[in-house]
Design an enzyme around this catalytic site. Structure first.
Site, short mmCIF file in Angstrom:
data_model
loop_
_atom_site.label_atom_id
_atom_site.label_comp_id
_atom_site.label_asym_id
_atom_site.label_seq_id
_atom_site.Cartn_x
_atom_site.Cartn_y
_atom_site.Cartn_z
N ASP A 231 49.10 2.25 -47.89
CA ASP A 231 50.22 3.30 -48.27
C ASP A 231 49.38 4.21 -49.36
O ASP A 231 48.21 3.57 -50.06
CB ASP A 231 51.49 2.72 -48.70
CG ASP A 231 51.07 1.76 -50.13
OD1 ASP A 231 50.16 0.87 -49.75
OD2 ASP A 231 51.99 1.83 -50.84
N GLU B 147 51.87 -1.27 -51.59
CA GLU B 147 51.19 -1.76 -52.69
C GLU B 147 51.58 -1.01 -53.80
O GLU B 147 51.78 -1.17 -55.09
CB GLU B 147 49.52 -1.68 -52.40
CG GLU B 147 48.84 -2.31 -53.60
CD GLU B 147 48.66 -1.33 -54.68
OE1 GLU B 147 47.92 -1.78 -55.83
OE2 GLU B 147 48.62 -0.06 -54.51
#
Length: 400
Positions: free
Chosen positions: A87, A149
């Site tokens: 991400d 994350e």
């Protein structure tokens, strides 16, 4: 004038040009944390399948996001984990001079969202898959690609639970966050809390009949600052960090409806960045006890409905590994590093240590200083150096 990637050969050998092509593919997937990462994960799984490598997808409860776990080489204990999150942060409101979800080359830099944080590392790992697959590995290379994350180090927890459940016991892990290819052997832990102060609304001319949530919230915030000052002046010190002590800070405050109404609610967000060995619960406890033992009794003398509540939003552990660990020494030797360092930003490394007791370093291409900013970039020499480093680590595994 920009030179688009499709015309790019500058600074990259023909053998390693594929890493730049792979980075272009990964950046083109908008994996902002609010979006699904499945298109990118499926692309990676299809890529690995070409080389006969099976993958396991560990999805979130909704099935909208997934971690990827893949093993190259024998299914035995030991070996290397290459870990990275898929991400990225949003580009909303940022002024980019290049299209954020395309890779653009300028000189020796490749621009695009996630190039440094941290799709550059993922591209290096994927680029080496055919080489790893062709090596006579006696220990495996594992790929661990995670989601979310950036919003709390969330997805990797399910992935690590899966690995622990399958009794996979790797020997060493490299988390490829951007460190300019320096070996990082420690980072701070972190927590993010929301505090909600519930007071009692009243006309401002009748102050004693109300409980001013903002004023009580301000006292909590002031106490947070006192705790932070105590940590700076009398707490644990680690001079390897730029900020060598644990910190607390308040970031967002809201409350009130009008100037002549005693506010019934105040909300604020505060953050902890603690040294790896500091007790997160103990630090938070100093704040919570002050609110519970000092302020709440004062509020309840006016109305029993008043209270102060804390909610933990984000929590991740710090990370620390001895610079004398053999694999740390080996990584430094391969990279030609004379020293290692510690960083204040958080990574998944502490969770690899916590869940798997796995020796871990943080080392990857790009500079954290450009991450999350417009015109994020990764230097091409960093990518080349990363490829060479991971290739050498694979060779090391063949010799074990």
């Amino acid at each position: 004038m920009d030179t688009r990637l499709k015309n790019s050969k500058v600074g990259v050998s023909q053998n390693d040009q594929n890493v730049v092509t792979l980075l272009s593919k990964l950046v083109a997937f908008d994996t902002t944390s609010r979006e699904s990462n499945l298109a990118l994960i499926n692309y990676c799984a299809d890529y690995l399948k070409i080389y006969g490598i099976d993958t396991t997808l560990v999805k979130n409860a909704e099935g909208t996001k997934a971690n990827l776990w893949a093993t190259i080489g024998p299914h035995v204990d030991g070996g290397l984990v290459l870990s990275g999150h898929t991400d990225c942060v949003p580009v909303d409101g940022q002024e980019w001079s290049t299209p954020p979800f395309e890779v653009t080359e300028r000189g020796e830099r490749l621009y695009g969202r996630g190039t440094a944080d941290m799709k550059g590392f993922l591209a290096c790992a994927l680029h080496l898959v055919p080489e790893f697959a062709a090596m006579n590995l006696t220990k495996p290379v594992h790929l661990a690609f995670s989601y979310d994350e950036e919003v709390g180090v969330l997805g990797v927890r399910d992935l690590l639970s899966y690995v622990a459940e399958k009794r996979v016991r790797p020997g060493f892990c490299v988390v490829g966050e951007p460190t300019s290819m320096d070996v990082v052997n420690g980072h701070k832990g972190g927590r993010l809390y929301e505090c909600v102060v519930s007071g009692l609304e009243a006309h401002s001319s009748l102050t004693p009949k109300g409980v001013n949530a903002i004023q009580f919230g301000a006292q909590v915030i002031s106490h947070i600052a006192r705790v932070a000052s105590d940590l700076e002046s009398g707490g644990e010190i680690d001079v390897d960090f730029d900020v060598p002590y644990s910190t607390l800070s308040t970031g967002i405050v809201s409350g009130g409806t009008a100037g002549n109404i005693i506010p019934s609610e105040c909300k604020f967000i505060f953050e902890m960045r603690n040294l790896p060995d500091a007790d997160q619960d103990e630090i938070f406890g100093r704040v919570e006890r002050f609110a519970r033992e000092v302020l709440v009794p004062q509020m309840k003398r006016v109305s029993d409905s008043c209270n102060i509540h804390f909610r933990k939003i984000v929590s991740y552990p710090g990370h620390n590994i001895s610079p004398d660990h053999p694999m740390v020494s080996r990584a430094m030797e391969l990279l030609g590093c004379c020293t290692n360092r510690k960083v204040a930003f958080g990574t998944e490394a502490g969770l690899f240590q916590q869940y798997l007791k796995l020796p871990t370093i943080v080392c990857g291409p790009g500079d954290i200083g450009v991450a999350h900013k417009p015109d994020e970039f990764v230097p091409i020499p960093d990518l080349i150096r990363c490829v060479q480093f991971l290739r050498s680590m694979g060779t090391t595994l063949c010799q074990q």
